[in-house]
Design an enzyme around this catalytic site. Structure first.
Site, mmCIF file in Angstrom:
data_model
loop_
_atom_site.group_PDB
_atom_site.id
_atom_site.type_symbol
_atom_site.label_atom_id
_atom_site.label_comp_id
_atom_site.label_asym_id
_atom_site.label_seq_id
_atom_site.Cartn_x
_atom_site.Cartn_y
_atom_site.Cartn_z
ATOM 1 C CB CYS A 80 -0.773 0.004 1.227
ATOM 2 S SG CYS A 80 -2.028 1.567 1.296
ATOM 3 C CB CYS A 89 -1.671 -1.768 7.542
ATOM 4 S SG CYS A 89 -3.227 -2.517 6.784
ATOM 5 C CB CYS A 162 -8.546 0.553 2.125
ATOM 6 S SG CYS A 162 -8.251 -0.392 3.639
ATOM 7 C CD GLN A 266 -14.642 -11.565 15.014
ATOM 8 O OE1 GLN A 266 -14.148 -10.990 14.608
ATOM 9 N NE2 GLN A 266 -14.907 -11.980 16.483
ATOM 10 C CG ASN A 300 -20.252 -15.150 14.653
ATOM 11 O OD1 ASN A 300 -20.697 -15.143 13.558
ATOM 12 N ND2 ASN A 300 -18.853 -15.176 15.192
ATOM 13 C CD GLU A 316 -23.844 -8.636 23.392
ATOM 14 O OE1 GLU A 316 -23.701 -7.425 23.707
ATOM 15 O OE2 GLU A 316 -23.443 -9.396 23.263
ATOM 16 C CB CYS A 389 -10.245 -8.945 20.476
ATOM 17 S SG CYS A 389 -11.283 -7.793 21.449
#
Length: 434
Positions: A80, A89, A162, A266, A300, A316, A389
């Site tokens: 990129c 990134c 992108c 996701q 999910n 949730e 995460c």
């Protein structure tokens, strides 16, 4: 090797030469000079570089890379053109194999107190994977700028494309950029969201002030020409108000999950499917298991798990997502699934320990699940599958669980966000026999 000039406006120190020994999870080179650590953005392990200290601290310094005297054999030219400025990134100057090696090494160090197992890798394509993105839009000196935030700044980097976006979203971005920069709507939009799923592609405008019907009609025509859906979020709305027929959906095998375009999903669709398959393979729910899915979103993990377990209970915090998950269970003809609205960051008001839970899956936000761990221990499941995460909060939570009767039996790194420093981790813990 051509020099790489820093974009910093000021430099505190003189030009110095450094031998780079390691790499942080943020892709900064680690060097030591006279016993003090210096972090150098853009430098790679094994390189000799010249840099200037831009921020001096008591325990470590930060420096701006000026010249690469001796490059790493794993250094590559970023694909990129916006790599040095854009904040999206941070690893494109490193080969894909070495990106994974660096992330694996960092994860091993984070989990060193609880894990003795080799880290398994789950990967997919390196570019064109991202099905969702938020674009920043700003009008400055009469000129509209569209792109992403600059590294360590609120300034916008105007980008032409992108490469981590899906091909469809890349095409939409190019058309959007060419159109919006010449349109008066630019002064009325705070940010723009791009999205692609099984339903197709969409664009969402977050308005900071109302726009005319003529403007809306013009953009609706633009969207129709591209074959995409257009959503408008009014200034007074916290999220777009939608009728059921305009909700989004994505497929997981033969199952379909419906969600609001601003609900969490996701961003890497292919890796999401692989992650779910691995979760089922590791946790192995069967007809005797009651699985508690914490931070379940719109289902999910819950819906695929329900195909194997006796019962699944999803929890949730957002009532709207609980309602969506319930609707998804109904639409997919699943009767062995229940969803509960509860804030898992607060003391539990519900007696989860009375639900007969045998296995738990939790996929918390970056802050982790520490506030719920005492309740989790009271539930006393045979196994806990933790999807994270944030490796730092995973390490903290795992240490607590290990101290209270569990042991780590599997650990995996999932390359959900190639070219970036982000790490997604899956850990399987099992209750120790007394």
């Amino acid at each position: 090797m051509p020099s790489r000039r820093s974009s910093a406006k000021t430099n505190l120190g003189p030009l110095q030469q450094f031998e780079v020994e390691g790499l942080t999870h943020e892709a900064k080179g680690v060097a030591r000079k006279q016993g003090k650590v210096t972090f150098i953005g853009g430098a790679l392990p094994g390189e000799t570089v010249e840099a200037r200290v831009s921020k001096a601290g008591r325990n470590f310094d930060e420096a701006n890379l000026v010249n690469i005297v001796s490059p790493s054999p794993y250094r590559m030219t970023p694909t990129c053109q916006h790599f040095t400025a854009c904040g999206g990134c941070s690893f494109q100057h490193l080969t894909q194999d070495q990106q994974l090696l660096a992330k694996t090494d960092w994860l091993q160090r984070q989990l060193r107190k609880v894990n003795e197992h080799p880290i398994e890798l789950l990967t997919d394509q390196a570019f064109g994977y991202r099905r969702r993105a938020r674009l920043a839009l700003q009008v400055k000196s009469g000129k509209a700028l569209l792109g992403f935030r600059q590294k360590s700044s609120k300034d916008i980097v105007e980008i032409s494309n992108c490469l981590v976006l899906t091909e469809r979203l890349q095409d939409i971005y190019k058309s959007l950029k060419n159109t919006i920069l010449e349109d008066d709507i630019a002064t009325a939009v705070g940010h723009i969201e791009l999205l692609e799923d099984t339903r197709g592609a969409s664009v969402l405008f977050r308005l900071t002030r109302p726009v005319t019907e003529t403007t809306q009609a013009r953009w609706c025509n633009w969207a129709e020409t591209l074959g995409i859906e257009l959503y408008w979020q009014a200034p007074e709305e916290s999220r777009v108000t939608l009728v059921q027929e305009r909700m989004r959906h994505y497929d997981l095998g033969k199952q379909t999950l419906t969600y609001h375009p601003q609900d969490f999903i996701q961003v890497n669709a292919r890796m999401n499917e692989k992650m779910i398959h691995q979760a089922i393979s590791w946790l192995q729910p069967n007809e005797d298991d009651v699985v508690l899915d914490l931070f379940c979103g719109v289902g999910n993990f819950s819906l695929p798990m329900a195909l194997h377990a006796k019962k699944v209970i999803g929890v949730e915090v957002q009532p709207s997502m609980v309602a969506a998950a319930q609707a998804n269970a109904l639409c997919n003809d699943l009767e062995n699934i229940e969803f509960i609205a509860a804030d898992l960051s607060q003391p539990a008001k519900r007696q989860f320990s009375k639900l007969g839970v045998t296995k738990v899956l939790l996929d918390p936000p970056r802050a982790g699940a520490f506030e719920f761990l005492d309740n989790l221990i009271k539930i006393s499941p045979k196994q806990i599958l933790y999807v994270s995460c944030n490796a730092s909060t995973l390490a903290r939570d795992a240490e607590y669980l290990v101290a209270h009767g569990y042991q780590v039996v599997k650990i995996g790194l999932m390359e959900m966000f190639p070219q970036t420093s982000h790490i997604e981790t899956m850990m399987l813990l099992q209750k120790r026999s007394k």
